[in-house]
Scaffold this active site. Structure first.
Site, PDB file in Angstrom:
ATOM      1  CG  HIS A  53      60.300 -39.185  25.290  1.00 51.15           C
ATOM      2  ND1 HIS A  53      59.835 -38.235  24.416  1.00 51.15           N
ATOM      3  CD2 HIS A  53      59.626 -38.980  26.455  1.00 51.15           C
ATOM      4  CE1 HIS A  53      58.938 -37.469  25.037  1.00 51.15           C
ATOM      5  NE2 HIS A  53      58.782 -37.898  26.277  1.00 51.15           N
ATOM      6  CG  HIS A  55      57.359 -39.926  29.026  1.00 47.73           C
ATOM      7  ND1 HIS A  55      58.008 -38.744  29.296  1.00 47.73           N
ATOM      8  CD2 HIS A  55      57.824 -40.830  29.931  1.00 47.73           C
ATOM      9  CE1 HIS A  55      58.833 -38.923  30.319  1.00 47.73           C
ATOM     10  NE2 HIS A  55      58.744 -40.175  30.719  1.00 47.73           N
ATOM     11  CG  ASP A  57      52.752 -37.238  26.857  1.00 50.48           C
ATOM     12  OD1 ASP A  57      53.623 -38.030  27.275  1.00 50.48           O
ATOM     13  OD2 ASP A  57      52.940 -35.998  26.806  1.00 50.48           O
ATOM     14  CG  HIS A  58      55.780 -37.879  23.636  1.00 45.54           C
ATOM     15  ND1 HIS A  58      56.299 -36.825  22.929  1.00 45.54           N
ATOM     16  CD2 HIS A  58      55.452 -37.375  24.859  1.00 45.54           C
ATOM     17  CE1 HIS A  58      56.299 -35.733  23.689  1.00 45.54           C
ATOM     18  NE2 HIS A  58      55.796 -36.047  24.864  1.00 45.54           N
ATOM     19  CG  HIS A 111      61.927 -35.807  29.258  1.00 47.48           C
ATOM     20  ND1 HIS A 111      61.227 -35.089  30.206  1.00 47.48           N
ATOM     21  CD2 HIS A 111      60.989 -36.514  28.564  1.00 47.48           C
ATOM     22  CE1 HIS A 111      59.926 -35.362  30.083  1.00 47.48           C
ATOM     23  NE2 HIS A 111      59.765 -36.221  29.100  1.00 47.48           N
ATOM     24  CG  ASP A 128      58.104 -34.224  26.291  1.00 44.69           C
ATOM     25  OD1 ASP A 128      57.622 -33.566  25.356  1.00 44.69           O
ATOM     26  OD2 ASP A 128      57.428 -34.985  27.012  1.00 44.69           O
ATOM     27  CG  HIS A 166      54.147 -31.067  25.776  1.00 43.00           C
ATOM     28  ND1 HIS A 166      52.954 -31.594  26.224  1.00 43.00           N
ATOM     29  CD2 HIS A 166      55.055 -32.070  25.881  1.00 43.00           C
ATOM     30  CE1 HIS A 166      53.125 -32.860  26.580  1.00 43.00           C
ATOM     31  NE2 HIS A 166      54.402 -33.177  26.385  1.00 43.00           N
TER      32      HIS A 166
END
Ligand SMILES: [Zn+2]
Length: 254
Positions: A53, A55, A57-58, A111, A128, A166
């Site tokens: 996805h 985001h 941090d990905h 999400h 996530d 995570h």
């Protein structure tokens, strides 16, 4: 034999790295640094990047990784994935010939709008959406969509290894114990997870069988979870979507 290695990133992200022979693929490289260092140290060539996805941090490391050499970037069709070359959707299959690996794509929105999971080699890379003993927040979808996505993942075989994005396991278990206090498998899971964390080791992967037995978000029809959700709501609800929405809301405030 294909090996799957976690590269820690930021505070608590894992960049899952699949390696075989001289090649590697990475899932959700939120930053490039740890990947570049690992590839260089191990003498590996990057063969593919998989994003679950959009985001940061990905996906934050993708642009830098592709600048170093051309590699296919798989990601959910309909999300802004940097340098994406291979948009994927439900039922697509993707091959990484260098790793002799094939994955099928599962659409798991909730999400984010078009979040996907990659399933293959008995392993599930679910970003996530499903966490060890928890689930992601519902940012772009509805609780109904998120529950549907989790239910889809829960239908995979018990022995499926769950590689999520995570290291949230201990905090998730603390919450799960509040929701499902008499679940003895949870207490055992907490002890195992604590031991791993104390030794500086990841708690992942878990297995789907373990998740089905202990993850409250996969147990929205279990009487104990329904009862806790009702206490939180101060109302009687047995509809799994309402139960799910209640415990997701509770977790946000926990
Ligand atoms: Zn996310």
């Amino acid at each position: 034999m294909l090996e799957i290695v976690p590269l820690p990133a930021f505070q608590d992200n894992y960049i899952w790295t699949l390696r075989q022979g001289g090649h590697a693929a990475v899932v959700d490289p939120g930053e490039a640094g740890p990947v570049k260092q690992y590839l260089e140290r191990e003498g590996l060539r990057l063969a593919a990047i998989l994003a679950t996805h959009h985001h940061p941090d990905h996906v934050g490391g993708i642009a830098e990784l592709v600048a170093a050499g051309k590699v296919p970037v798989f990601g959910p069709k309909g999300e802004p994935i940097p340098a994406m070359t291979r948009p994927v959707a439900q039922d697509d299959r993707l091959e990484i010939p260098e790793l002799a690996a094939t994955f099928s794509v599962l659409a798991i929105p909730g999400h984010t709008r078009a979040h996907v999971a990659y399933y293959g080699l008995g392993s599930l890379f679910c970003g996530d959406t499903l966490f060890a003993c928890g689930c992601g927040r519902v940012f772009e979808g509805t609780p109904e969509q998120m529950l549907h996505s989790l239910t889809k993942l829960a239908a995979l075989p018990d022995e499926t290894k769950v590689y999520c994005g995570h290291e949230y396991t201990l905090a998730n278990i603390r919450f799960a114990r509040a929701v499902d206090p008499d679940n003895r498998m949870l207490a055992a899971r907490e002890a195992r997870a604590r031991k791993l964390r104390d030794a500086g080791l990841p708690t992942l992967p878990s297995t789907l069988g373990e998740e089905r037995a202990t993850n409250p978000f996969l147990r929205c029809a279990e009487p104990a979870v329904v009862e806790s959700a009702n206490k939180y709501l101060g109302a009687r609800a047995s509809d799994p979507v309402r139960v799910f929405a209640a415990i997701r809301d509770w977790k946000n405030k926990f």
